[in-house]
Design a protein around this motif. Structure first.
Motif, short mmCIF file in Angstrom:
data_model
loop_
_atom_site.label_atom_id
_atom_site.label_comp_id
_atom_site.label_asym_id
_atom_site.label_seq_id
_atom_site.Cartn_x
_atom_site.Cartn_y
_atom_site.Cartn_z
N THR A 73 -6.93 -0.19 12.76
CA THR A 73 -6.93 -1.00 14.48
C THR A 73 -8.32 -2.25 14.15
OG1 THR A 73 -6.24 0.80 15.47
CG2 THR A 73 -7.41 -0.96 16.89
N ALA A 74 -9.49 -1.75 13.61
CA ALA A 74 -10.34 -2.65 13.64
C ALA A 74 -9.96 -3.91 12.66
CB ALA A 74 -11.68 -2.11 12.91
N ARG A 75 -9.07 -3.57 11.61
CA ARG A 75 -8.62 -4.49 10.50
C ARG A 75 -7.66 -5.49 11.08
NH1 ARG A 75 -10.27 -4.86 5.64
NH2 ARG A 75 -8.20 -5.45 4.91
N GLY A 76 -7.17 -5.26 12.23
CA GLY A 76 -6.10 -6.13 12.88
C GLY A 76 -4.65 -5.57 12.50
N VAL A 77 -4.51 -4.37 13.03
CA VAL A 77 -2.98 -3.91 12.94
C VAL A 77 -1.83 -4.76 13.25
CG1 VAL A 77 -1.23 -2.05 13.38
CG2 VAL A 77 -3.74 -1.53 12.42
N VAL A 78 -0.83 -5.02 12.54
CA VAL A 78 0.49 -5.79 12.74
C VAL A 78 1.29 -4.78 13.22
CG1 VAL A 78 2.07 -7.35 12.16
CG2 VAL A 78 -0.38 -7.60 11.20
N ALA A 79 1.83 -4.60 14.44
CA ALA A 79 2.79 -3.61 14.99
C ALA A 79 3.89 -3.46 13.75
CB ALA A 79 3.35 -4.09 16.43
N ASP A 80 4.62 -4.31 13.43
CA ASP A 80 5.94 -4.13 12.64
C ASP A 80 5.73 -3.83 10.98
OD1 ASP A 80 5.05 -6.77 12.23
OD2 ASP A 80 7.29 -7.40 12.35
N GLN A 81 4.30 -3.89 10.59
CA GLN A 81 3.97 -3.61 9.22
C GLN A 81 3.82 -2.27 9.06
OE1 GLN A 81 1.06 -6.32 7.78
NE2 GLN A 81 0.55 -5.03 6.01
N GLU A 82 4.36 -1.49 7.89
CA GLU A 82 3.95 -0.26 7.44
C GLU A 82 2.83 -0.15 6.62
OE1 GLU A 82 6.78 2.84 5.38
OE2 GLU A 82 6.48 1.35 3.92
N TYR A 83 1.89 0.76 7.12
CA TYR A 83 0.87 0.93 6.49
C TYR A 83 0.73 2.56 5.81
CZ TYR A 83 -0.88 -2.69 9.31
OH TYR A 83 -0.95 -3.79 9.98
N ARG A 84 0.90 2.26 4.47
CA ARG A 84 0.98 3.40 3.42
C ARG A 84 -0.35 3.85 3.00
NH1 ARG A 84 5.57 4.32 1.00
NH2 ARG A 84 4.57 4.64 -0.88
N PHE A 85 -0.20 5.37 2.90
CA PHE A 85 -1.39 6.08 2.26
C PHE A 85 -0.82 7.16 1.35
CE2 PHE A 85 -0.41 8.12 6.43
CZ PHE A 85 -0.26 9.33 5.90
N HIS A 86 -1.70 7.58 0.63
CA HIS A 86 -1.66 8.80 -0.09
C HIS A 86 -2.71 9.98 0.09
CE1 HIS A 86 0.62 10.79 -3.45
NE2 HIS A 86 -0.49 11.08 -4.08
N THR A 87 -2.53 11.02 -0.33
CA THR A 87 -3.50 12.17 0.03
C THR A 87 -4.06 12.57 -1.41
OG1 THR A 87 -2.33 12.81 1.80
CG2 THR A 87 -3.98 14.31 0.93
N PHE A 88 -5.33 12.43 -1.47
CA PHE A 88 -6.03 12.77 -2.78
C PHE A 88 -7.07 13.88 -2.64
CE2 PHE A 88 -4.32 8.65 -3.67
CZ PHE A 88 -4.11 8.80 -4.84
N LEU A 89 -7.27 14.60 -3.49
CA LEU A 89 -8.54 15.37 -3.41
C LEU A 89 -9.73 14.67 -3.53
CD1 LEU A 89 -7.72 18.85 -5.10
CD2 LEU A 89 -8.04 18.54 -2.81
N GLY A 90 -10.91 14.94 -3.15
CA GLY A 90 -12.13 14.16 -3.34
C GLY A 90 -12.44 14.20 -4.60
N ARG A 91 -12.34 15.36 -5.16
CA ARG A 91 -12.57 15.61 -6.73
C ARG A 91 -11.89 14.24 -7.69
NH1 ARG A 91 -12.28 20.50 -6.97
NH2 ARG A 91 -10.20 20.87 -6.91
N ARG A 92 -10.45 14.18 -7.30
CA ARG A 92 -9.61 13.17 -7.92
C ARG A 92 -10.23 11.79 -7.68
NH1 ARG A 92 -4.88 14.52 -10.08
NH2 ARG A 92 -5.11 12.36 -11.01
#
Length: 129
Positions: A73-92
């Motif tokens: 949100t602070a970076r300026g989310v665009v409503a119709d854009q997809e924001y992808r992420f992945h889950t990683f262990l901190g060790r990785r």
């Protein structure tokens, strides 16, 4: 997208202890390495998202969806854009950061109430001084 459950309760507790003034660095690091964190992906090839500050690249990681959403949100989310992420262990994340050619650290919950950084191991070469 379904509900994402990340296991970062221990890390949040250790960060809170650090901010309260009685955290133990070894426990904080252990909690980071064993926690599952959300890492934003960018570009068509889904690269992990980094920011550069002071000559250091920072991998951005989040302890949960609310923290990730606050950052986006602070970076300026665009409503119709997809924001992808992945889950990683901190060790990785730590291993990935250490393998980069430039100094790279991990920043957890940037813009959150209790951000925490895990800076890169940087040793000065006496020949560079």
């Amino acid at each position: 997208m379904g509900v994402v459950d990340v296991d970062s309760g221990r890390l949040r507790s250790e960060i809170a202890a650090f901010y309260a003034g009685f955290g133990a660095p070894s426990e904080l690091t252990a909690a980071f390495e064993s926690s599952a964190l959300l890492v934003p992906l960018t570009g068509p090839d889904d690269r992990v998202f980094t920011l550069e500050s002071g000559g250091i690249a920072w991998l951005c990681a989040f302890t949960g969806i609310p923290e990730y959403a606050r950052f986006m949100t602070a970076r300026g989310v665009v409503a119709d854009q997809e924001y992808r992420f992945h889950t990683f262990l901190g060790r990785r994340l730590h291993e990935f950061a250490a393998a980069q050619p430039e100094p790279t650290g991990v920043a957890v919950d940037m813009l959150g109430a209790h951000p925490m950084t895990f800076p890169p191991d940087v040793s000065e070469d006496p020949a560079d001084v």
